[in-house]
Design an enzyme around this catalytic site. Structure first.
Site, PDB file in Angstrom:
ATOM      1  N   LYS A 208     -10.091  13.071   8.080  1.00 17.88           N
ATOM      2  CA  LYS A 208      -9.300  12.513   9.410  1.00 17.88           C
ATOM      3  C   LYS A 208      -9.584  13.893  10.439  1.00 17.88           C
ATOM      4  CE  LYS A 208      -6.328   8.891   7.911  1.00 17.88           C
ATOM      5  NZ  LYS A 208      -6.977   7.810   8.773  1.00 17.88           N
TER       6      LYS A 208
ATOM      7  N   ASP B  75     -12.132   7.102   4.007  1.00 17.59           N
ATOM      8  CA  ASP B  75     -10.886   6.933   4.690  1.00 17.59           C
ATOM      9  C   ASP B  75     -10.690   5.456   4.615  1.00 17.59           C
ATOM     10  OD1 ASP B  75      -8.580   7.581   6.165  1.00 17.59           O
ATOM     11  OD2 ASP B  75      -9.759   7.946   8.072  1.00 17.59           O
TER      12      ASP B  75
ATOM     13  N   LYS C 236       0.921  -1.091  -0.024  1.00 20.09           N
ATOM     14  CA  LYS C 236       0.162  -0.080   0.160  1.00 20.09           C
ATOM     15  C   LYS C 236       0.832   1.317  -0.165  1.00 20.09           C
ATOM     16  CE  LYS C 236      -3.285   2.688   2.831  1.00 20.09           C
ATOM     17  NZ  LYS C 236      -4.131   2.627   4.215  1.00 20.09           N
TER      18      LYS C 236
ATOM     19  N   ASP D  88       1.428   6.496   5.501  1.00 14.89           N
ATOM     20  CA  ASP D  88       0.916   5.629   4.671  1.00 14.89           C
ATOM     21  C   ASP D  88       1.053   4.835   3.649  1.00 14.89           C
ATOM     22  OD1 ASP D  88      -1.652   4.292   5.342  1.00 14.89           O
ATOM     23  OD2 ASP D  88      -2.979   5.713   4.225  1.00 14.89           O
TER      24      ASP D  88
ATOM     25  N   ARG E 187      -7.692  -0.390   1.178  1.00 10.50           N
ATOM     26  CA  ARG E 187      -8.170  -1.542   0.740  1.00 10.50           C
ATOM     27  C   ARG E 187      -8.698  -1.623  -0.832  1.00 10.50           C
ATOM     28  NH1 ARG E 187     -12.704  -1.872   5.370  1.00 10.50           N
ATOM     29  NH2 ARG E 187     -10.856  -0.978   6.586  1.00 10.50           N
TER      30      ARG E 187
ATOM     31  N   ASP F 211      -2.669  10.373   3.424  1.00 13.71           N
ATOM     32  CA  ASP F 211      -4.031   9.833   3.423  1.00 13.71           C
ATOM     33  C   ASP F 211      -4.635  10.825   4.534  1.00 13.71           C
ATOM     34  OD1 ASP F 211      -6.202   8.587   3.935  1.00 13.71           O
ATOM     35  OD2 ASP F 211      -5.541   7.125   5.077  1.00 13.71           O
TER      36      ASP F 211
ATOM     37  N   GLU G 204      -9.332   3.701   2.217  1.00 13.53           N
ATOM     38  CA  GLU G 204      -8.977   3.697   0.944  1.00 13.53           C
ATOM     39  C   GLU G 204      -7.979   2.827   0.640  1.00 13.53           C
ATOM     40  OE1 GLU G 204      -7.626   5.458   3.320  1.00 13.53           O
ATOM     41  OE2 GLU G 204      -5.495   4.969   2.885  1.00 13.53           O
TER      42      GLU G 204
HETATM   43  N1  BES Z   1      -4.131   4.557   6.967  1.00 16.19           N
HETATM   44  C1  BES Z   1      -5.350   4.276   7.725  1.00 16.19           C
HETATM   45  C2  BES Z   1      -4.946   3.548   8.772  1.00 16.19           C
HETATM   46  C3  BES Z   1      -3.910   3.761   9.697  1.00 16.19           C
HETATM   47  C4  BES Z   1      -4.381   4.460  10.907  1.00 16.19           C
HETATM   48  C5  BES Z   1      -2.543   3.466   9.838  1.00 16.19           C
HETATM   49  C6  BES Z   1      -3.495   4.884  12.091  1.00 16.19           C
HETATM   50  C7  BES Z   1      -1.765   3.941  10.698  1.00 16.19           C
HETATM   51  C8  BES Z   1      -1.989   4.826  12.032  1.00 16.19           C
HETATM   52  C9  BES Z   1      -6.402   3.725   6.706  1.00 16.19           C
HETATM   53  O1  BES Z   1      -6.436   4.295   5.518  1.00 16.19           O
HETATM   54  C10 BES Z   1      -7.772   4.298   7.508  1.00 16.19           C
HETATM   55  O2  BES Z   1      -7.717   5.389   7.810  1.00 16.19           O
HETATM   56  N2  BES Z   1      -8.508   3.285   8.179  1.00 16.19           N
HETATM   57  C11 BES Z   1      -9.609   3.447   8.807  1.00 16.19           C
HETATM   58  C12 BES Z   1     -10.701   2.476   8.477  1.00 16.19           C
HETATM   59  C13 BES Z   1     -12.012   2.927   9.019  1.00 16.19           C
HETATM   60  C14 BES Z   1     -12.308   3.988   8.167  1.00 16.19           C
HETATM   61  C15 BES Z   1     -12.970   1.702   8.449  1.00 16.19           C
HETATM   62  C16 BES Z   1      -9.388   3.386  10.315  1.00 16.19           C
HETATM   63  O3  BES Z   1      -8.493   2.609  10.695  1.00 16.19           O
HETATM   64  O4  BES Z   1      -9.907   4.027  10.945  1.00 16.19           O
HETATM   65 ZN    ZN Z   2      -4.429   4.879   4.708  1.00 20.01          ZN
HETATM   66 ZN    ZN Z   3      -7.544   6.188   5.419  1.00 22.22          ZN
END
Ligand code: BES
Ligand code: ZN
Ligand code: ZN
Length: 477
Positions: free
Chosen positions: A252, A322, A240, A263, A326, A245, A324
């Site tokens: 966020k 967010d 990834k 990210d 996946r 992000d 994204e």
């Molecule tokens: N890049 C983030 C995940 C992340 C969070 C990595 C904190 C490192 C530290 C990912 O794209 C994301 O935002 N995931 C969301 C998913 C949710 C919206 C289902 C998350 O983990 O809150």
């Molecule tokens: Zn992300």
């Molecule tokens: Zn994200």
């Protein structure tokens, strides 16, 4: 700072300063025990004490084994980097520990100086490692030298990954990542093919394109290959590569956005692995597929409520922009399987905050269908000094990804088990014949740290590199 393995014992090496390790037991028999104890030194793990008269730093270790020594070496070298000694010596502590000592030195001394107007200069010029065993007797040099050289390659590749992760989104955007990959390919005799947005459209990679659409930097898919003659195995590594992000329209909160340059850590780890594997000359064909995109906000943003048609034909209801990573991985995993018939397919992603909730900050989450493969990679990880934890797929969680209007939703309908539901989402994009060959690594926890731990310093850690290279080395045995 030059590292050399000396065919000599510690006592006989001339240096300005030395690093010595003491366990609680060996402290009792040490020549300086009274002095050390009067200074309050207890030989706890990573506790240091400077003995200026004997030009030595002593460092406590739980035991004279790799994990303790790697961490202690990193701590000791960080202390000495603040001093002005030029030549530093250290014992290899036996054939089983030379890799950990070398890694501790290289990983522990890493600093990120790119954006400082006055970069810190380290005064240490030479580190001399005594090729001796735990008891101070000369070890078999040639054998030890092989481990030393391999450890240097792997730790340097890990630092390469760290440097990329630490670099800002202004400097690493998708096309910049492609150029870094092309440069690595040229240096290390790899091949590299970059798909631009037009080619991504031709490939039907609409999920990845949607994620990157609002950015002034359009997505890139980067395919690196290392093809030795008569390979024993073929492996595809997918990363990834969200160069930033912001969360997109599902923006966020301010505090969560800071550090989101990390990210791209999955893609950067795959770059580090390609570097290490090619420099080690492993007899395995390795393909790296990086999905590089920037998740931003503008009038062209993809939206919650959109339905995207992914490369493998499945439709995805976007309920949170967010989630994204996946979406990008769905398309890149499909592309990787289309391009290469691999024996193993691994993906690396800072995918979910939920993985940190489940396993803590230090541990890589492992998901997949094959128990044997999960077992083999966990063993390789623990040998390499990385921490992993298995998150089991679960039939009941699958239904949480159901969508009323598309084939699948990009988020779960329930707040629990978020790392697993993200893994189950990816499973939808794994071909039937690849199910047992695929593993998903959620590196959201360990990929980046704001407080140093083990041999990790502030910033990117290079999570996944050491574990994966060890797994590949084991495949060659
Ligand atoms: N890049 C983030 C995940 C992340 C969070 C990595 C904190 C490192 C530290 C990912 O794209 C994301 O935002 N995931 C969301 C998913 C949710 C919206 C289902 C998350 O983990 O809150
Ligand atoms: Zn992300
Ligand atoms: Zn994200």
């Amino acid at each position: 700072m030059k590292l050399t393995l000396e065919n000599n014992i510690y006592e006989n090496i001339h240096a300005d300063f030395g690093i010595r390790f003491l366990t609680k037991e060996s402290l009792e028999d040490d020549l300086h025990v009274t002095l050390l104890k009067s200074a309050g030194f207890k030989a706890s793990q990573d506790e240091t004490c400077l003995l200026l008269e004997s030009k030595t730093i002593v460092c406590g270790v739980k035991e004279l084994k790799s994990d303790s020594l790697r961490s202690a070496t990193a701590t000791a070298i960080q202390v000495l980097m603040k001093h002005t000694h030029k030549r530093v010596k250290i014992s290899a502590c036996g054939i089983n520990n030379i890799k950990a000592i070398t890694e501790g030195l290289i990983l522990g001394s890493y600093t990120f100086e790119k954006y400082k107007s006055e970069p810190k200069e380290c005064e240490i010029t030479d580190i001399l490692i005594a090729a001796e065993d735990k008891d101070g007797n000369l070890a078999e040099y040639e054998n030890m030298k092989n481990f030393f050289e391999a450890a240097k390659i792997i730790a340097t590749a890990t630092n390469f990954t760290r440097e990329l992760v630490n670099t800002t989104p202004e400097d690493i955007y998708p096309q910049a990542m492609a150029e870094i990959a092309l440069d690595l390919a040229e240096r290390n005799s790899l091949t590299c093919n970059v798909l631009d947005e037009k080619q991504l459209q031709e490939q039907g990679m609409n999920a990845m394109l949607a994620v990157g659409r609002a950015s002034r930097h359009q997505p890139r898919l980067i395919h690196l290959s290392y093809k030795p003659e008569n390979p024993l195995h073929v492996i595809s590594l997918v990363g990834k590569g969200l160069t930033y992000d912001s969360g997109g329209l599902s923006l966020k909160p301010a505090a969560s956005m800071v550090t989101m340059k990390m990210d791209k850590a999955g893609a950067c780890a795959v770059l580090g692995m390609m570097k290490a594997v090619s420099e080690l000359g492993l007899p395995i064909e390795v393909h790296g597929f990086l999905g590089a995109a920037e998740n931003m906000v503008d009038s062209n943003s993809y939206k919650p409520d959109d339905v995207l048609k992914s490369k493998n034909g499945k439709t995805i209801e976007v309920r949170n922009t967010d989630a994204e990573g996946r979406l990008v991985l769905a398309d890149v995993l499909s592309y990787a399987q289309q391009e290469v018939e691999a024996d193993y397919l691994f993906d690396y992603a800072t995918l979910t905050g939920a993985c940190m909730v489940a396993l803590g900050q230090y541990t890589i989450g492992i998901m997949g269908h094959s128990h044997k493969l999960k077992h083999d990679i966990s063993r390789a990880a623990s040998k390499s000094g990385e921490l992993t934890g298995g998150l089991p797929f679960n039939e009941h969680l699958k239904k949480l990804l159901k969508s009323d209007i598309a084939d699948i939703s990009n988020i779960s309908s329930k707040p629990y088990g978020g790392a697993i539901t993200a893994g189950l989402f990816l499973d939808n994009f794994i071909d039937e014949d690849m199910k047992e060959k695929w593993l998903h690594f959620d590196i959201a926890g360990p990929a980046y740290t704001e407080t140093p731990w083990d041999c990790n310093v502030y910033g990117g850690t290079g999570a996944g590199v050491r574990m994966s290279v060890k797994f590949l080395e084991n495949l060659c045995k």
